[in-house]
Design an enzyme around this catalytic site. Sequence first.
Site, PDB file in Angstrom:
ATOM      1  N   TYR A  35       0.819  -1.193   0.126  1.00  0.00           N
ATOM      2  CA  TYR A  35      -0.031  -0.018   0.116  1.00  0.00           C
ATOM      3  C   TYR A  35       0.841   1.243   0.022  1.00  0.00           C
ATOM      4  O   TYR A  35       2.137   1.148   0.328  1.00  0.00           O
ATOM      5  CB  TYR A  35      -0.995   0.155   1.314  1.00  0.00           C
ATOM      6  CG  TYR A  35      -0.198   0.292   2.641  1.00  0.00           C
ATOM      7  CD1 TYR A  35      -0.296   1.774   3.146  1.00  0.00           C
ATOM      8  CD2 TYR A  35       0.564  -0.558   3.213  1.00  0.00           C
ATOM      9  CE1 TYR A  35       0.360   1.971   4.180  1.00  0.00           C
ATOM     10  CE2 TYR A  35       1.312  -0.298   4.280  1.00  0.00           C
ATOM     11  CZ  TYR A  35       1.029   0.963   4.910  1.00  0.00           C
ATOM     12  OH  TYR A  35       1.689   1.321   6.075  1.00  0.00           O
ATOM     13  N   ARG A  54       7.713   3.529  -5.358  1.00  0.00           N
ATOM     14  CA  ARG A  54       7.758   2.520  -4.111  1.00  0.00           C
ATOM     15  C   ARG A  54       6.626   1.670  -4.032  1.00  0.00           C
ATOM     16  O   ARG A  54       7.095   0.398  -3.859  1.00  0.00           O
ATOM     17  CB  ARG A  54       7.835   3.498  -2.992  1.00  0.00           C
ATOM     18  CG  ARG A  54       8.025   2.596  -1.651  1.00  0.00           C
ATOM     19  CD  ARG A  54       8.309   3.425  -0.106  1.00  0.00           C
ATOM     20  NE  ARG A  54       6.957   4.004   0.132  1.00  0.00           N
ATOM     21  CZ  ARG A  54       6.814   4.659   0.814  1.00  0.00           C
ATOM     22  NH1 ARG A  54       7.828   5.233   1.752  1.00  0.00           N
ATOM     23  NH2 ARG A  54       5.754   5.449   1.343  1.00  0.00           N
ATOM     24  N   ARG A 103      -8.546 -19.966  -0.405  1.00  0.00           N
ATOM     25  CA  ARG A 103      -7.620 -19.657   0.508  1.00  0.00           C
ATOM     26  C   ARG A 103      -6.690 -20.785   0.334  1.00  0.00           C
ATOM     27  O   ARG A 103      -7.236 -21.850   0.498  1.00  0.00           O
ATOM     28  CB  ARG A 103      -8.397 -19.548   2.176  1.00  0.00           C
ATOM     29  CG  ARG A 103      -7.144 -19.157   2.885  1.00  0.00           C
ATOM     30  CD  ARG A 103      -7.808 -19.206   4.411  1.00  0.00           C
ATOM     31  NE  ARG A 103      -6.639 -18.599   5.266  1.00  0.00           N
ATOM     32  CZ  ARG A 103      -5.746 -19.087   5.791  1.00  0.00           C
ATOM     33  NH1 ARG A 103      -5.601 -20.393   5.645  1.00  0.00           N
ATOM     34  NH2 ARG A 103      -4.910 -18.389   6.596  1.00  0.00           N
ATOM     35  N   HIS A 105      -1.948 -21.136   1.052  1.00  0.00           N
ATOM     36  CA  HIS A 105      -0.770 -20.155   1.256  1.00  0.00           C
ATOM     37  C   HIS A 105      -0.058 -19.705  -0.098  1.00  0.00           C
ATOM     38  O   HIS A 105       0.688 -19.009  -0.329  1.00  0.00           O
ATOM     39  CB  HIS A 105       0.201 -21.037   2.335  1.00  0.00           C
ATOM     40  CG  HIS A 105      -0.346 -20.704   3.519  1.00  0.00           C
ATOM     41  ND1 HIS A 105      -1.354 -21.154   4.168  1.00  0.00           N
ATOM     42  CD2 HIS A 105       0.367 -20.096   4.763  1.00  0.00           C
ATOM     43  CE1 HIS A 105      -1.658 -20.681   5.347  1.00  0.00           C
ATOM     44  NE2 HIS A 105      -0.478 -20.228   5.694  1.00  0.00           N
ATOM     45  N   LYS A 149       6.615  -2.009   1.999  1.00  0.00           N
ATOM     46  CA  LYS A 149       5.354  -1.358   2.688  1.00  0.00           C
ATOM     47  C   LYS A 149       4.217  -2.127   2.241  1.00  0.00           C
ATOM     48  O   LYS A 149       3.357  -1.936   1.583  1.00  0.00           O
ATOM     49  CB  LYS A 149       5.119  -0.054   2.060  1.00  0.00           C
ATOM     50  CG  LYS A 149       4.283   0.902   2.796  1.00  0.00           C
ATOM     51  CD  LYS A 149       4.322   2.311   2.181  1.00  0.00           C
ATOM     52  CE  LYS A 149       3.496   3.247   3.090  1.00  0.00           C
ATOM     53  NZ  LYS A 149       3.769   3.348   4.521  1.00  0.00           N
ATOM     54  N   GLU A 181      13.356   2.972  13.631  1.00  0.00           N
ATOM     55  CA  GLU A 181      12.353   4.022  13.187  1.00  0.00           C
ATOM     56  C   GLU A 181      11.168   3.981  14.092  1.00  0.00           C
ATOM     57  O   GLU A 181      11.460   3.460  15.172  1.00  0.00           O
ATOM     58  CB  GLU A 181      11.830   3.765  11.858  1.00  0.00           C
ATOM     59  CG  GLU A 181      11.174   2.213  11.450  1.00  0.00           C
ATOM     60  CD  GLU A 181      10.918   2.100  10.031  1.00  0.00           C
ATOM     61  OE1 GLU A 181      10.708   3.009   9.170  1.00  0.00           O
ATOM     62  OE2 GLU A 181      10.925   0.894   9.771  1.00  0.00           O
ATOM     63  N   LEU A 205      11.421   1.348   6.393  1.00  0.00           N
ATOM     64  CA  LEU A 205      10.894   1.989   5.402  1.00  0.00           C
ATOM     65  C   LEU A 205      11.510   3.194   4.756  1.00  0.00           C
ATOM     66  O   LEU A 205      11.965   3.930   5.663  1.00  0.00           O
ATOM     67  CB  LEU A 205       9.412   2.364   5.915  1.00  0.00           C
ATOM     68  CG  LEU A 205       8.770   2.930   4.507  1.00  0.00           C
ATOM     69  CD1 LEU A 205       8.354   1.485   3.600  1.00  0.00           C
ATOM     70  CD2 LEU A 205       7.411   3.442   4.880  1.00  0.00           C
TER      71      LEU A 205
END
Length: 289
Positions: A35, A54, A103, A105, A149, A181, A205
């Site tokens: 995101y 990014r 679903r 993995h 991210k 951070e 990040l």
Amino acid sequence: MSVFPIILSQTKFTHRDGVKYPIEERALQFGDGVYEVIRIYNGQYYLLKEHVDRLFRSAEAIKIQLSSSKEEITDQLLELLKRNNIDGDAKVYLQVSRGSAPRDHIFPQDVSPNIYAYAQELPRNLSKLENGVHVITQRDVRWENCYIKSLNLLPNVLAKQEASEKGCFEAILHKDGLVTECSSSNVYLVKDGKIYTHPATRNILHGCVRLRVEQFAEDLNIPFIEEAFTLDDIAEADELFLSSSTSEIMPIINVNGKQVSNGKPQIITRKLQDAYEKDANITENKITV
């Protein structure tokens, strides 16, 4: 903070109330996605190219092949502002997941990524920007690929909640005393006229505003040293501040109940804030000091 009514869903624009995602969306079940949060001032994006770049780096890192190009996503984000008639301060949340499938993995085959974006009003937090904020420290228990991210933010959420419950704005994270951070921002220490911050490794990040802080420092002839500082160093700091797209360049005046320097934002942080406002073309609702 109200959400604007028109959102981007895949490549189409629709009213937010009409959007429904299947329960087998991998973002919901695995956090399998990435995101961006992009700042808007006076109806204009700030650092749009950096955020889109990014997004693609993060998607590549987790092996998501986006079906749209950078140019197409950029055009769609610009159209999102037009359709919502945004002319003030806001933010856009943009998310890409691997897609919807039963679903498992293992990555699904022949499934297109899901992408959506929406805009939300976000006035500048002038009081905190002018006066500074209190923070706490927390052990950094996140994974080793924080440069991505991704949607996997539970440790960040828990750290931010702990800060909130203690009446603080943020949580400074550390690994065995070495500061990385914050839960949702990059953090910097100023000592003897020099800015110190953790190197842009896999453990943090690589913030879009962080890149601008480095550029502002160069323009102002302030040494910018990518060298991690420690919790012990904080006690001797001349200044502390953090940066993110929603927090901008935010002074830190108190850590774990202990005052930083004289407990007021200092000159280097103020210079960086001024550079930020000029770079973002902020002409109204400016910081007054």
